[in-house]
Design a protein around this motif. Structure first.
Motif, PDB file in Angstrom:
ATOM      1  N   ASN A  88       0.968  -1.237   0.032  1.00  0.00           N
ATOM      2  CA  ASN A  88      -0.113   0.256  -0.040  1.00  0.00           C
ATOM      3  C   ASN A  88       0.927   1.241  -0.006  1.00  0.00           C
ATOM      4  OD1 ASN A  88      -2.472  -0.914  -0.274  1.00  0.00           O
ATOM      5  ND2 ASN A  88      -3.078  -0.598   2.113  1.00  0.00           N
ATOM      6  N   SER A  89       1.986   1.231   0.748  1.00  0.00           N
ATOM      7  CA  SER A  89       2.667   2.494   1.091  1.00  0.00           C
ATOM      8  C   SER A  89       3.759   2.526  -0.242  1.00  0.00           C
ATOM      9  CB  SER A  89       3.689   2.261   2.107  1.00  0.00           C
ATOM     10  OG  SER A  89       2.985   2.140   3.211  1.00  0.00           O
ATOM     11  N   PHE A  90       4.585   1.485  -0.633  1.00  0.00           N
ATOM     12  CA  PHE A  90       5.601   1.759  -1.775  1.00  0.00           C
ATOM     13  C   PHE A  90       5.171   1.034  -3.111  1.00  0.00           C
ATOM     14  CE2 PHE A  90       7.143   1.579   2.410  1.00  0.00           C
ATOM     15  CZ  PHE A  90       7.993   2.817   2.668  1.00  0.00           C
ATOM     16  N   GLY A  91       4.218   0.044  -2.968  1.00  0.00           N
ATOM     17  CA  GLY A  91       3.864  -0.541  -4.440  1.00  0.00           C
ATOM     18  C   GLY A  91       4.314  -2.123  -4.341  1.00  0.00           C
ATOM     19  N   VAL A  92       3.895  -2.867  -5.435  1.00  0.00           N
ATOM     20  CA  VAL A  92       3.996  -4.247  -5.441  1.00  0.00           C
ATOM     21  C   VAL A  92       5.458  -4.230  -5.634  1.00  0.00           C
ATOM     22  CG1 VAL A  92       3.409  -4.598  -7.657  1.00  0.00           C
ATOM     23  CG2 VAL A  92       3.092  -6.441  -6.015  1.00  0.00           C
ATOM     24  N   SER A  95       7.295  -4.516  -2.381  1.00  0.00           N
ATOM     25  CA  SER A  95       7.122  -5.575  -1.593  1.00  0.00           C
ATOM     26  C   SER A  95       7.761  -6.872  -2.206  1.00  0.00           C
ATOM     27  CB  SER A  95       5.613  -5.778  -1.306  1.00  0.00           C
ATOM     28  OG  SER A  95       4.879  -6.052  -2.522  1.00  0.00           O
ATOM     29  N   ILE A  96       8.059  -6.989  -3.423  1.00  0.00           N
ATOM     30  CA  ILE A  96       8.587  -8.151  -3.951  1.00  0.00           C
ATOM     31  C   ILE A  96      10.032  -8.032  -3.442  1.00  0.00           C
ATOM     32  CG2 ILE A  96       9.624  -9.026  -6.300  1.00  0.00           C
ATOM     33  CD1 ILE A  96       6.776  -8.170  -7.478  1.00  0.00           C
ATOM     34  N   LEU A  97      10.600  -6.913  -3.681  1.00  0.00           N
ATOM     35  CA  LEU A  97      12.186  -6.853  -3.017  1.00  0.00           C
ATOM     36  C   LEU A  97      12.331  -7.133  -1.673  1.00  0.00           C
ATOM     37  CD1 LEU A  97      13.257  -3.502  -5.094  1.00  0.00           C
ATOM     38  CD2 LEU A  97      13.906  -6.010  -5.580  1.00  0.00           C
ATOM     39  N   VAL A  98      11.350  -6.634  -1.076  1.00  0.00           N
ATOM     40  CA  VAL A  98      11.428  -6.842   0.571  1.00  0.00           C
ATOM     41  C   VAL A  98      11.183  -8.545   0.788  1.00  0.00           C
ATOM     42  CG1 VAL A  98      10.126  -6.695   2.833  1.00  0.00           C
ATOM     43  CG2 VAL A  98      10.373  -4.636   1.252  1.00  0.00           C
ATOM     44  N   ALA A  99      10.275  -8.979   0.141  1.00  0.00           N
ATOM     45  CA  ALA A  99      10.144 -10.499   0.412  1.00  0.00           C
ATOM     46  C   ALA A  99      11.449 -11.344  -0.262  1.00  0.00           C
ATOM     47  CB  ALA A  99       9.106 -11.051  -0.540  1.00  0.00           C
ATOM     48  N   GLU A 100      12.029 -10.887  -1.055  1.00  0.00           N
ATOM     49  CA  GLU A 100      13.217 -11.438  -1.963  1.00  0.00           C
ATOM     50  C   GLU A 100      14.402 -11.288  -0.875  1.00  0.00           C
ATOM     51  OE1 GLU A 100      15.180 -10.965  -6.131  1.00  0.00           O
ATOM     52  OE2 GLU A 100      15.838  -9.703  -4.816  1.00  0.00           O
ATOM     53  N   ILE A 337      13.674  -2.511  21.018  1.00  0.00           N
ATOM     54  CA  ILE A 337      13.562  -2.648  19.695  1.00  0.00           C
ATOM     55  C   ILE A 337      13.241  -1.187  18.884  1.00  0.00           C
ATOM     56  CG2 ILE A 337      12.945  -4.906  19.296  1.00  0.00           C
ATOM     57  CD1 ILE A 337      10.102  -4.033  18.874  1.00  0.00           C
ATOM     58  N   MET A 338      13.848  -0.885  17.736  1.00  0.00           N
ATOM     59  CA  MET A 338      13.864   0.582  17.110  1.00  0.00           C
ATOM     60  C   MET A 338      12.730   0.174  15.999  1.00  0.00           C
ATOM     61  SD  MET A 338      16.162   2.018  19.105  1.00  0.00           S
ATOM     62  CE  MET A 338      15.741   3.500  18.338  1.00  0.00           C
ATOM     63  N   GLU A 339      11.698   0.980  16.212  1.00  0.00           N
ATOM     64  CA  GLU A 339      10.667   0.993  15.124  1.00  0.00           C
ATOM     65  C   GLU A 339      10.632   1.967  14.238  1.00  0.00           C
ATOM     66  OE1 GLU A 339       8.499  -1.280  14.569  1.00  0.00           O
ATOM     67  OE2 GLU A 339       8.460  -2.596  16.276  1.00  0.00           O
ATOM     68  N   PRO A 340      11.018   1.653  12.952  1.00  0.00           N
ATOM     69  CA  PRO A 340      11.031   2.861  11.838  1.00  0.00           C
ATOM     70  C   PRO A 340       9.725   3.331  11.464  1.00  0.00           C
ATOM     71  CG  PRO A 340      11.272   0.761  10.834  1.00  0.00           C
ATOM     72  CD  PRO A 340      11.355   0.504  12.263  1.00  0.00           C
ATOM     73  N   ALA A 341       9.555   4.771  11.200  1.00  0.00           N
ATOM     74  CA  ALA A 341       8.212   5.496  10.996  1.00  0.00           C
ATOM     75  C   ALA A 341       7.770   4.894   9.988  1.00  0.00           C
ATOM     76  CB  ALA A 341       8.601   6.879  10.728  1.00  0.00           C
ATOM     77  N   ASP A 342       8.248   4.544   9.026  1.00  0.00           N
ATOM     78  CA  ASP A 342       7.506   3.808   7.698  1.00  0.00           C
ATOM     79  C   ASP A 342       7.568   2.345   7.578  1.00  0.00           C
ATOM     80  OD1 ASP A 342      10.180   3.463   7.023  1.00  0.00           O
ATOM     81  OD2 ASP A 342       9.993   4.889   5.220  1.00  0.00           O
ATOM     82  N   GLY A 402       5.316   6.860   6.372  1.00  0.00           N
ATOM     83  CA  GLY A 402       4.821   6.710   7.848  1.00  0.00           C
ATOM     84  C   GLY A 402       4.579   8.107   8.626  1.00  0.00           C
ATOM     85  N   ILE A 403       4.054   9.058   7.619  1.00  0.00           N
ATOM     86  CA  ILE A 403       4.074  10.573   8.155  1.00  0.00           C
ATOM     87  C   ILE A 403       3.241  10.660   9.387  1.00  0.00           C
ATOM     88  CG2 ILE A 403       2.130  11.269   6.667  1.00  0.00           C
ATOM     89  CD1 ILE A 403       5.416  13.177   7.367  1.00  0.00           C
TER      90      ILE A 403
END
Ligand SMILES: Cc1cc2nc3c(=O)[nH]c(=O)nc-3n(C[C@H](O)[C@H](O)[C@H](O)COP(=O)(O)OP(=O)(O)OC[C@H]3O[C@@H](n4cnc5c(N)ncnc54)[C@H](O)[C@@H]3O)c2cc1C
Ligand code: FES
Length: 509
Positions: A88-92, A95-100, A337-342, A402-403
């Motif tokens: 939703n935030s960055f596009g599919v 999310s493919i790169l995150v999963a990889e 733990i450090m939570e990143p805003a986005d 994550g504004i």
């Protein structure tokens, strides 16, 4: 419950291994890469670079694994920031790169363990996300579809297999993993030394001075000249403001409880709550009859619950409701733990300069995976190779996605400064029980006072050396915790967690 001399908690991992001891840095030194911090981020980076033939020198303020890697629960599981939210935030494509990157990180850990013959009870297993309430079922479907679009192997089941309570529908993520984090770090340390790397403990980095080609790290003992620096200190101590507005520090709590062997399946499990409960099983070799069910959760902002012991009780209650075969509580510990805003970790070149300084931070509850990805990215950047994930985790990015979280976290931080106009926690020092601490108002000044178990008083300045918030006593960990950006100090004022780069000042009483 095992406790150390500081009366802070001890994790299952700390209680079940011995950590190799390394000397303090005793000579000024030169190296290709100086890595700061001996958690999973620093040791993995040092390992990968030493394998590539770089001269690596790693310094650690305390001992191997004495930070959050010694206090983790060590699940390798999908992003806390769900695929649905990443998409939703960055596009599919993102999310493919995150999963990889997530999948390759676990593969890398597994291959290091095989290559270096590390005994750390690494296990591949299924992970399950289940919905707490029927109204959340829609979220499960959205996440299932987003995970599929990201290329993750998932399936929907009507019930988590092997558990005796009704979970409702869940997503099964295949091929997740767990291990003993400190035994892994032990193996990495030995491998780094085997590759010609150097490790020094009890050596805290104080400042980094740099010009275009060489960086100089001043430490509590000697100086190090390096072509590149990797700041793997969980939260960067070398950056006073920018990175600390992009992420927020949370405490999370863990209970380790005995369960009869075979009564709980070997799975990773977490729910759709916010914050969520997460669990895994550990099978100590010394106990033929029992295993330890490790359950975490009940997070809150660092320094914003002075008496967090109730969180252990709530986790224990949750365990007993869901796993009635659970017997005695063996471990209770907490960590940061450090939570990143986005929702995306910060892995790469330090945004504050154009020099060869790199950071690995914003780990969230995925630090095992994020730190391993960070080590891969930073290694490629230092080796001047391209990396497919460098841009999505670039620390330089603005956190526009994550504004709203960013704004509410900043408002929360600003509110903490109002502690300066409030009175003390107690009217007089006499009101502090033994083994506890409190802020005491002394005329126009405040003092952080700890009364030890013998009744002796220990006074510290309550002013956090990072950006001047007032620290609060954490009665569960016997530490002084800063509610602004997560610095923590022991009862002597020594740093337990950054970003503070200097201790609390000792005040005579
Ligand atoms: C209770 C808990 C449960 C968790 N569960 C999971 C989980 O299931 N899965 C998951 O993926 N992640 C989990 N995490 C997160 C994960 O544990 C962390 O993100 C990860 O261990 C961080 O590793 P690190 O190397 O960045 O930091 P650390 O392990 O904290 O290492 C940083 C090191 O740097 C040293 N240091 C700091 N400042 C200096 C300095 N100036 N000079 C020299 N040395 C310095 C510190 O002493 C420390 O040893 C959990 C965390 C906690 C607390
Ligand atoms: S951590 Fe920033 S002011 Fe304390």
């Amino acid at each position: 419950m095992p406790n150390n001399i500081n009366n802070s908690s001890i994790s299952l991992w700390q209680a079940s291994t011995t950590i190799p001891i390394f000397p303090t840095l005793e000579n000024d030194s030169e190296t290709d890469v100086c890595v700061i911090g001996a958690g999973i981020a620093g040791l993995t980076t040092a390992y990968l670079l030493s394998k590539q033939g770089k001269k690596v020198l790693l310094i650690e303020a305390r001992n191997i694994g004495s930070g959050e890697t010694g206090r983790t629960t060590a699940h390798f599981f999908p992003p806390d920031e769900w695929y649905h939210s990443v998409e939703n935030s960055f596009g599919v494509d993102h999310s493919i790169l995150v999963a990889e990157s997530f999948s390759k990180a676990v593969d890398l850990v597994e291959s290091i363990i095989k290559t270096e013959h590390i005994e750390c009870s690494f296990k591949r297993l299924n992970g399950y996300l289940y919905s707490l309430f029927e109204k959340e079922n829609k979220k499960i479907d959205e996440e299932l579809n987003a995970a599929r679009r990201a290329g993750v192997t998932v399936q929907k089941l009507e019930q988590v297999p092997g558990v005796n309570f009704a979970t409702g529908p869940c997503i099964q993520y295949s091929n997740q993993a767990q291990f003993h984090p400190l035994n892994y770090l032990k193996g990495l340390s030995n491998a780094i030394i085997g590759n010609g790397g150097r490790i020094y403990c009890g050596t805290r980095a104080l400042t980094i001075d740099s010009d275009k080609s060489i960086q100089i790290v001043s430490t509590t003992s000697k100086k190090i000249r390096a072509k590149a620096i990797v700041v793997a200190t969980n939260t960067p101590f070398n950056d006073t403001v920018v990175m600390h507005t992009k992420q927020s520090a949370y405490m999370t709590y863990v209970v380790g409880i005995r369960v009869p062997r075979g009564s709980v399946p070997h799975i990773l499990l977490w729910d759709t709550g916010d914050p969520y409960y997460y669990l895994r099983l550990e099978s100590p070799e010394y106990d033929a009859d029992y295993e330890i069910l490790v359950v975490g959760g009940r997070d809150h902002k660092v320094g914003q619950d002075l008496h967090p012991e109730h969180r252990y009780e709530e986790i224990e209650q949750w365990i007993r409701e869901h796993f009635p075969m659970a017997e005695t509580v063996e471990y209770r510990w907490s960590g940061e733990i450090m939570e990143p805003a986005d929702g995306m970790a910060f892995l790469g070149r330090n945004p504050m300069d154009d020099n060869n300084i790199y950071i690995i931070t914003g780990d969230s509850g995925n630090g095992m995976t994020h730190c391993t990805i960070g080590a891969m990215i930073v290694t490629d950047l230092i080796m001047e190779r391209s990396n497919p994930w460098a841009s999505i985790y670039d620390p330089k990015r603005a956190v526009i996605h994550g504004i709203s979280d960013f704004i509410s976290e900043q408002a929360n931080t600003l509110m903490q400064y109002s502690d300066w106009v409030k009175g003390g926690d107690v009217d007089t020092i006499n009101d502090i029980p033994r083994g506890q601490g409190a802020i005491v108002q002394n005329g126009a000044h405040k003092i952080a006072v700890y009364k030890d178990f013998q009744g002796k008083l220990h006074g510290l300045s309550p002013t956090c050396p990072h950006l001047g918030c007032i620290v609060h006593f954490n009665s569960a960990e016997h530490s002084w915790d800063c509610p602004c950006h997560g610095s923590r100090f022991n009862i002597k004022g020594e740093i337990l967690h950054g970003p503070a780069a200097s201790p609390l000042k000792i005040l005579p009483l």
